[in-house]
Design an enzyme around this catalytic site. Structure first.
Site, PDB file in Angstrom:
ATOM      1  N   ARG A 104      11.717  -5.040   5.286  1.00  0.00           N
ATOM      2  CA  ARG A 104      11.522  -3.637   4.875  1.00  0.00           C
ATOM      3  C   ARG A 104      12.410  -2.680   5.662  1.00  0.00           C
ATOM      4  NH1 ARG A 104       5.629  -1.511   5.384  1.00  0.00           N
ATOM      5  NH2 ARG A 104       5.844  -2.571   7.370  1.00  0.00           N
ATOM      6  N   ARG A 131      11.150  -0.293  11.178  1.00  0.00           N
ATOM      7  CA  ARG A 131      10.063  -0.092  12.139  1.00  0.00           C
ATOM      8  C   ARG A 131      10.118  -1.137  13.246  1.00  0.00           C
ATOM      9  NH1 ARG A 131       4.789   0.503   8.394  1.00  0.00           N
ATOM     10  NH2 ARG A 131       3.981  -0.852  10.036  1.00  0.00           N
ATOM     11  N   ARG A 180      -0.488  -8.591  13.182  1.00  0.00           N
ATOM     12  CA  ARG A 180      -1.103  -7.586  12.291  1.00  0.00           C
ATOM     13  C   ARG A 180      -1.941  -8.262  11.209  1.00  0.00           C
ATOM     14  NH1 ARG A 180       4.343  -4.701  11.033  1.00  0.00           N
ATOM     15  NH2 ARG A 180       3.221  -3.791   9.275  1.00  0.00           N
ATOM     16  N   LYS A 212       0.836  -1.211   0.000  1.00  0.00           N
ATOM     17  CA  LYS A 212       0.000   0.000   0.000  1.00  0.00           C
ATOM     18  C   LYS A 212       0.869   1.259   0.000  1.00  0.00           C
ATOM     19  CE  LYS A 212      -2.037  -1.120   3.901  1.00  0.00           C
ATOM     20  NZ  LYS A 212      -1.320  -2.389   4.223  1.00  0.00           N
ATOM     21  N   ARG A 245     -10.010   0.710   8.541  1.00  0.00           N
ATOM     22  CA  ARG A 245      -9.573  -0.633   8.909  1.00  0.00           C
ATOM     23  C   ARG A 245     -10.617  -1.366   9.726  1.00  0.00           C
ATOM     24  NH1 ARG A 245      -3.568   0.414   8.688  1.00  0.00           N
ATOM     25  NH2 ARG A 245      -2.561  -1.525   9.225  1.00  0.00           N
TER      26      ARG A 245
HETATM   27  P1  AP5 Z   1       4.820  -1.625   1.878  1.00  0.00           P
HETATM   28  O1  AP5 Z   1       4.425  -0.841   0.673  1.00  0.00           O
HETATM   29  O2  AP5 Z   1       5.577  -0.904   2.934  1.00  0.00           O
HETATM   30  O3  AP5 Z   1       3.539  -2.391   2.478  1.00  0.00           O
HETATM   31  P2  AP5 Z   1       2.246  -1.832   3.171  1.00  0.00           P
HETATM   32  O4  AP5 Z   1       1.064  -2.485   2.544  1.00  0.00           O
HETATM   33  O5  AP5 Z   1       2.249  -0.329   3.221  1.00  0.00           O
HETATM   34  O6  AP5 Z   1       2.450  -2.496   4.585  1.00  0.00           O
HETATM   35  P3  AP5 Z   1       2.522  -1.885   6.040  1.00  0.00           P
HETATM   36  O7  AP5 Z   1       3.235  -2.943   6.870  1.00  0.00           O
HETATM   37  O8  AP5 Z   1       3.083  -0.519   6.108  1.00  0.00           O
HETATM   38  O9  AP5 Z   1       1.015  -1.873   6.368  1.00  0.00           O
HETATM   39  P4  AP5 Z   1       0.370  -1.955   7.694  1.00  0.00           P
HETATM   40  O10 AP5 Z   1      -0.995  -1.811   7.215  1.00  0.00           O
HETATM   41  O11 AP5 Z   1       0.611  -3.107   8.576  1.00  0.00           O
HETATM   42  O12 AP5 Z   1       1.099  -0.774   8.517  1.00  0.00           O
HETATM   43  P5  AP5 Z   1       0.597   0.668   8.911  1.00  0.00           P
HETATM   44  O13 AP5 Z   1       1.774   1.549   8.980  1.00  0.00           O
HETATM   45  O14 AP5 Z   1      -0.574   1.077   8.097  1.00  0.00           O
HETATM   46  O15 AP5 Z   1       5.646  -2.901   1.391  1.00  0.00           O
HETATM   47  C1  AP5 Z   1       6.248  -3.777   2.343  1.00  0.00           C
HETATM   48  C2  AP5 Z   1       7.641  -4.195   1.828  1.00  0.00           C
HETATM   49  O16 AP5 Z   1       7.468  -5.048   0.692  1.00  0.00           O
HETATM   50  C3  AP5 Z   1       8.514  -3.020   1.357  1.00  0.00           C
HETATM   51  O17 AP5 Z   1       9.835  -3.255   1.750  1.00  0.00           O
HETATM   52  C4  AP5 Z   1       8.376  -3.029  -0.174  1.00  0.00           C
HETATM   53  O18 AP5 Z   1       9.584  -2.604  -0.804  1.00  0.00           O
HETATM   54  C5  AP5 Z   1       8.087  -4.502  -0.471  1.00  0.00           C
HETATM   55  N1  AP5 Z   1       7.127  -4.649  -1.551  1.00  0.00           N
HETATM   56  C6  AP5 Z   1       6.036  -3.878  -1.820  1.00  0.00           C
HETATM   57  N2  AP5 Z   1       5.371  -4.338  -2.906  1.00  0.00           N
HETATM   58  C7  AP5 Z   1       6.067  -5.454  -3.314  1.00  0.00           C
HETATM   59  C8  AP5 Z   1       5.887  -6.386  -4.395  1.00  0.00           C
HETATM   60  N3  AP5 Z   1       4.862  -6.268  -5.264  1.00  0.00           N
HETATM   61  N4  AP5 Z   1       6.780  -7.390  -4.499  1.00  0.00           N
HETATM   62  C9  AP5 Z   1       7.822  -7.517  -3.623  1.00  0.00           C
HETATM   63  N5  AP5 Z   1       8.058  -6.658  -2.598  1.00  0.00           N
HETATM   64  C10 AP5 Z   1       7.180  -5.639  -2.448  1.00  0.00           C
HETATM   65  O19 AP5 Z   1       0.020   0.396  10.391  1.00  0.00           O
HETATM   66  C11 AP5 Z   1       0.901   0.106  11.472  1.00  0.00           C
HETATM   67  C12 AP5 Z   1       0.079   0.016  12.755  1.00  0.00           C
HETATM   68  O20 AP5 Z   1      -0.570   1.280  13.023  1.00  0.00           O
HETATM   69  C13 AP5 Z   1      -1.057  -1.010  12.747  1.00  0.00           C
HETATM   70  O21 AP5 Z   1      -0.603  -2.320  13.076  1.00  0.00           O
HETATM   71  C14 AP5 Z   1      -2.010  -0.408  13.803  1.00  0.00           C
HETATM   72  O22 AP5 Z   1      -1.561  -0.688  15.108  1.00  0.00           O
HETATM   73  C15 AP5 Z   1      -1.882   1.094  13.560  1.00  0.00           C
HETATM   74  N6  AP5 Z   1      -2.866   1.625  12.601  1.00  0.00           N
HETATM   75  C16 AP5 Z   1      -2.606   2.209  11.384  1.00  0.00           C
HETATM   76  N7  AP5 Z   1      -3.744   2.597  10.796  1.00  0.00           N
HETATM   77  C17 AP5 Z   1      -4.756   2.250  11.633  1.00  0.00           C
HETATM   78  C18 AP5 Z   1      -6.163   2.364  11.553  1.00  0.00           C
HETATM   79  N8  AP5 Z   1      -6.781   2.913  10.481  1.00  0.00           N
HETATM   80  N9  AP5 Z   1      -6.892   1.908  12.598  1.00  0.00           N
HETATM   81  C19 AP5 Z   1      -6.318   1.356  13.686  1.00  0.00           C
HETATM   82  N10 AP5 Z   1      -4.975   1.205  13.816  1.00  0.00           N
HETATM   83  C20 AP5 Z   1      -4.197   1.647  12.793  1.00  0.00           C
END
Ligand code: AP5
Length: 227
Positions: A135, A169, A180, A21, A96
Site C-alpha cells: 500500500r 506508512r 496487527r 476499510k 476495536r
Molecule cells: P485499505 O483500504 O488501506 O485497508 P484497511 O482495512 O483500511 O487497512 P489498514 O491497514 O489501514 O487498517 P488497520 O486497521 O490496520 O490500520 P489503522 O490505520 O486503522 O487497503 C489496504 C491495501 O489493499 C490498499 O493498498 C488498497 O488499495 C488494497 N485493497 C483494498 N481493497 C482491496 C481489494 N478488495 N482487493 C485488492 N486490494 C485491495 O490503524 C493503525 C494502528 O493505529 C493500529 O495498528 C493501532 O496501533 C492504532 N489504532 C487505530 N485505531 C485504533 C483503535 N480504535 N484502538 C486502538 N488502536 C488503534
C-alpha cells in the site's frame, strides 16, 4: 453540553488490517455524503503533531499493538463534535475492543442514538499481509494505491489531485502487519458476535475485487440511509 453532536447515521466497518476499510470508507463518503472517521488517521495526525496523545500512541502503533482505549476515545470524541458529521459517520478502525464498543454505546445514548449498521469485511489472513505491504498513498490528498491492485492511471501521478509525491506508512511491513493481525483476532474479532447479538451486523465478502466490494457495501448502506 452533550459529549456528541446528534449524528443521524452511525455505520461501522469492521475488518482486519488490509480488509479495505479505508479504501471503501472514502468511496462511501463520496456516494452518501457521510464522513469517514478513521482512528488510525486521527492517531497518525496526533503523532505528526507531537500532541500528548500522539506521544502515547507512537511506539504502540509502531509495534502493531492497540493504543489504550482512553487515548483513542478522547481523540474520537473531539472529532465527533465537528459539524461535518451531521449527515452521518463511517467509523473505520473503531471500535476495536469491547471497552471501545461499550464506550461508543454510552456516547451515542447521550443523544438517544445507537449504532445503525456494522459491516464485517470478511477476508482470509494470508493475502492481507501483501495488501498492507504493497500500500501507498498520495502525500497531497491521501488517495490510496497499491503496487499490484490499484495503480494510478498514469504512473507516478495521483488520479485524484495530480500530485507526484507518494508515501508509505512505517507500520506497513510484513512483521508489523502480522502483529496487527494478531491484535485484530484477539481483541477486535469478538465484536462481530457482539454486534450480531444486537441484530445490526451484516457481512461482505471483502476478498472480491475493489469494485465488487464497493457495490456490495453501497447496496447495504443505501438500505440503511434510505436513499
Ligand atoms: P485499505 O483500504 O488501506 O485497508 P484497511 O482495512 O483500511 O487497512 P489498514 O491497514 O489501514 O487498517 P488497520 O486497521 O490496520 O490500520 P489503522 O490505520 O486503522 O487497503 C489496504 C491495501 O489493499 C490498499 O493498498 C488498497 O488499495 C488494497 N485493497 C483494498 N481493497 C482491496 C481489494 N478488495 N482487493 C485488492 N486490494 C485491495 O490503524 C493503525 C494502528 O493505529 C493500529 O495498528 C493501532 O496501533 C492504532 N489504532 C487505530 N485505531 C485504533 C483503535 N480504535 N484502538 C486502538 N488502536 C488503534
Amino acid at each position: 453540553m452533550s459529549d456528541v453532536t446528534t449524528i443521524p447515521a452511525v455505520l461501522i466497518l469492521l475488518g482486519p488490517p488490509g480488509a479495505g476499510k479505508g479504501t471503501q470508507a472514502r468511496m462511501l463518503e463520496e456516494a452518501f455524503g457521510l464522513v469517514q472517521l478513521s482512528t488510525g488517521d486521527l492517531l497518525r495526525a496526533a503523532v505528526a503533531a507531537g500532541t500528548d496523545a500522539g506521544m502515547a500512541a507512537k511506539a504502540v502503533m509502531a509495534a502493531g499493538a492497540l493504543v489504550p482505549d482512553d487515548v483513542v476515545l478522547a481523540i474520537l470524541k473531539d472529532r465527533m463534535r465537528d459539524a461535518d458529521t451531521k449527515r452521518g459517520v463511517i467509523l473505520d478502525g473503531f471500535p476495536r475492543t469491547a471497552g471501545q464498543a461499550e464506550a461508543l454505546d454510552g456516547l451515542l445514548a447521550c443523544t438517544d442514538q445507537q449504532v445503525n449498521s456494522v459491516i464485517s469485511m470478511d477476508v482470509e489472513d494470508g493475502p492481507m499481509i501483501a495488501r498492507v505491504a504493497g500500500r501507498y498513498t498520495c502525500a497531497g490528498c491521501g488517495e490510496g494505491y497499491h503496487d499490484m491492485f490499484k495503480q494510478p492511471a498514469k504512473a507516478g501521478v495521483c488520479d485524484k489531485c495530480g500530485g507526484a509525491d507518494f508515501k508509505r506508512r512505517p507500520d506497513d511491513n510484513a512483521e508489523t502487519a502480522g502483529a496487527r493481525l494478531t491484535a485484530y483476532h484477539a481483541q477486535t474479532a469478538p465484536l462481530i458476535a457482539y454486534y450480531e447479538g444486537r441484530g445490526v451486523l451484516e457481512r461482505v465478502d471483502a476478498m472480491a475485487d475493489i469494485a465488487a466490494v464497493r457495490d456490495a457495501l453501497q447496496a447495504r448502506v443505501k438500505r440503511v440511509m434510505g436513499d
